[in-house]
Design a protein around this motif. Structure first.
Motif, mmCIF file in Angstrom:
data_model
loop_
_atom_site.group_PDB
_atom_site.id
_atom_site.type_symbol
_atom_site.label_atom_id
_atom_site.label_comp_id
_atom_site.label_asym_id
_atom_site.label_seq_id
_atom_site.Cartn_x
_atom_site.Cartn_y
_atom_site.Cartn_z
ATOM 1 N N LYS A 345 63.947 87.549 33.920
ATOM 2 C CA LYS A 345 65.408 87.719 33.936
ATOM 3 C C LYS A 345 65.970 87.525 32.533
ATOM 4 O O LYS A 345 66.822 88.304 32.077
ATOM 5 N N LYS A 346 65.504 86.496 31.835
ATOM 6 C CA LYS A 346 65.925 86.274 30.443
ATOM 7 C C LYS A 346 65.577 87.482 29.588
ATOM 8 O O LYS A 346 66.395 87.951 28.779
ATOM 9 N N GLN A 349 67.941 90.396 30.445
ATOM 10 C CA GLN A 349 69.334 90.154 30.096
ATOM 11 C C GLN A 349 69.569 90.157 28.584
ATOM 12 O O GLN A 349 70.621 90.589 28.110
ATOM 13 N N GLU A 350 68.589 89.665 27.828
ATOM 14 C CA GLU A 350 68.759 89.560 26.377
ATOM 15 C C GLU A 350 68.143 90.726 25.617
ATOM 16 O O GLU A 350 68.441 90.923 24.437
ATOM 17 N N PRO A 382 71.190 94.316 27.013
ATOM 18 C CA PRO A 382 70.484 94.125 28.287
ATOM 19 C C PRO A 382 69.816 95.416 28.756
ATOM 20 O O PRO A 382 70.220 96.520 28.369
ATOM 21 N N GLU A 441 65.883 93.657 39.621
ATOM 22 C CA GLU A 441 66.478 92.347 39.881
ATOM 23 C C GLU A 441 66.468 92.031 41.377
ATOM 24 O O GLU A 441 66.172 90.901 41.778
#
Length: 493
Positions: A345-346, A349-350, A382, A441
């Motif tokens: 997820k990190k 997202q980044e 993202p 996700e």
């Protein structure tokens, strides 16, 4: 100017290895090849760094002073075997290990030398055989660019054997075709800082350097390039081999750090961030508690590959990019609140995880049959969608093996599909498909997605294929059990 032909050099190396086989202190290639490497390193360092530096700069300060220069002791025919062995063990290696350059100057060759030689041991028991080996190494010349290319070519063959030998002790090395593809599709530019935090013998760094050095036009650009090629390696043997590898390719003071890369990256500042990371981190390792505690709460795990991925994201500059090898297990869904899901997820997202290249089984043979993946991402935006491309083995084979290894040409269809630096014109079909980030996700960040154009399931596979796969898996498990028995002396029935 003395030169060494490829045939002559091959003959010298063979004679050197034959000489080492006679010595009782050297047991196998894991002893012999490091012994040869540190001697080759000192010979090459003397000719390519010290002698050239003194010639070009009257104020050049020798990193190794008399009587420890190669020409002082190795080239001295009056130094008998017994005297040579005593000098090497009691004076030379301790002196080199104790060298100290300017504080904080990673480019000072004395710091490079001390880092290499603090773990070097002369394992040869016979002074006479050591004298013979030194004489053979002294026949090798590193005085011209042709000599360097010749030695680099043969050194690559030595490294391959070193990798094969190391693979038996749990070391994984990146096959050259995978290495070349990852560097090529990272679209490196002069002036970018390039890091491999698990550099091993330096394959990614050498490939990146070779791609960029062709574009160098000025001495300033060359010096900058040497400074931009950086690596971290925890173990002493790969560190020595990587240093030698980079030296042979023209980098006199390699920017290599001997350290646990996870600690190094977690302690880094914003000024230490890099433009590009190219790496194949350890598979399936477990880190000690002191390393795990360097990571944020909620992301602490002993799984090495997860920690590397997390640390690399933070190590990249905004706009920086990464190409990384990860095993299939890292891509699977791990549960909604698992650490693996949080790290993916990190990542999404980044960073823009724009491409996942799925490799067939056996690419890393003989070390493991575990299928692996190449992840390409850019930091700063993202992920909106992820493109997947599946490399199919040739000739209808299920995978690769040590005797039928992957070839660089097998990446060509993927390179054509890629769409250049801007990834333009990609199409779905056959080996390629894309998935929206929202769908990933919803599936707890599962990235181990099957090719929808194949739709293979167990019901569509022949009993013979399934049986072969089970036998291969059982063979690998038995090999691991054998290693455990050998390590602990236990009896496994």
């Amino acid at each position: 100017m003395a030169t060494t032909s490829r045939a002559r050099l091959a003959s010298v190396i063979k004679s050197a290895r034959d000489t080492m086989r006679k010595d009782a202190g050297l047991n196998g290639d894991l002893d012999r090849l490091p012994q040869l490497s540190w001697l080759l390193f000192l010979k090459a360092f003397d000719q390519r760094v010290e002698q050239v530096g003194a010639l070009l700069d009257p104020d050049y300060r020798l990193a190794i002073e008399t009587p420890y220069r190669w020409q002082d002791w190795a080239a001295n025919p009056d130094f008998s075997g017994a005297e040579l062995k005593e000098f090497v063990n009691d004076e030379l290696i301790p002196h080199l290990a104790a060298l100290k350059g300017a504080d904080g100057d990673a480019d000072d060759p004395r710091n490079v030398l001390s880092t290499i030689f603090k773990d070097v041991i002369n394992r040869m028991q016979s002074g006479t055989l050591l004298r013979d080996l030194v004489n053979l190494v002294d026949e090798i010349h590193f005085e011209s660019s042709d000599d360097i290319h010749t030695m680099a070519f043969l050194y690559e063959s030595i490294l391959k054997e070193m990798r094969d030998a190391a693979g038996d002790s749990g070391e994984f090395y990146t096959p050259r075709p995978v290495n070349r593809f990852m560097v090529q599709q990272s679209f490196l530019e002069l002036g970018e800082s390039i890091l491999d935090p698990a550099c091993g013998t330096g394959g990614f760094l050498v490939q990146g350097y070779e791609d960029l050095v062709r574009r160098v036009e000025t001495d300033t650009q060359r010096r900058r390039l040497h400074n931009d090629i950086r690596g971290i390696e925890k173990k002493s043997l790969p560190y020595l081999l990587a240093s030698m590898n980079l030296l042979l390719h023209g980098i006199g003071a390699p920017r290599l750090v001997r350290e646990n890369a996870l600690l190094q990256m977690r302690d880094a500042t914003a000024a230490d961030r890099v433009d590009v990371v190219l790496t194949n981190p350890p598979f399936g390792g477990e880190e000690e508690r002191s390393v795990v505690e360097k990571f944020s709460k909620g992301y602490q795990t002993q799984e090495t590959s997860w920690l590397f991925l997390y640390a690399i994201i933070d190590q990249l500059k905004k706009g920086g990019r990464c190409a990384i090898v990860l095993p299939n297990g890292s891509l699977f869904a791990n549960g909604e609140n698992s650490i693996g899901a949080r790290i993916k997820k990190k990542l999404m997202q980044e960073c823009n995880l724009h491409t996942v290249v799925r490799l067939p089984q056996g690419v890393f043979a003989p070390y493991t049959q575990i299928p692996s993946n190449l992840l390409f991402f850019e930091k700063g935006q993202p992920t909106e969608e992820v493109w997947f491309y599946e490399i199919a083995p040739p000739d209808g084979r299920k995978g690769y093996s040590k005797t039928k290894a992957m070839r660089v040409e097998e990446f060509e269809p993927c390179v054509e599909w890629w769409g250049g630096v801007k990834r333009e014109g990609r199409v779905e079909g056959g080996n390629s498909w894309r998935v929206a980030a929202s769908a990933i996700e919803e599936a707890w960040f599962n990235l181990s997605l099957p090719n929808p154009h194949v739709g293979e399931s167990l019901t569509h596979r022949s009993p013979a294929d399934l049986a072969d796969e089970l036998l291969e898996t059982e063979s690998e498990i038995m090999g691991l059990l054998q290693e455990l028995r050998d390590e602990f002396g236990a009896s496994i029935d």
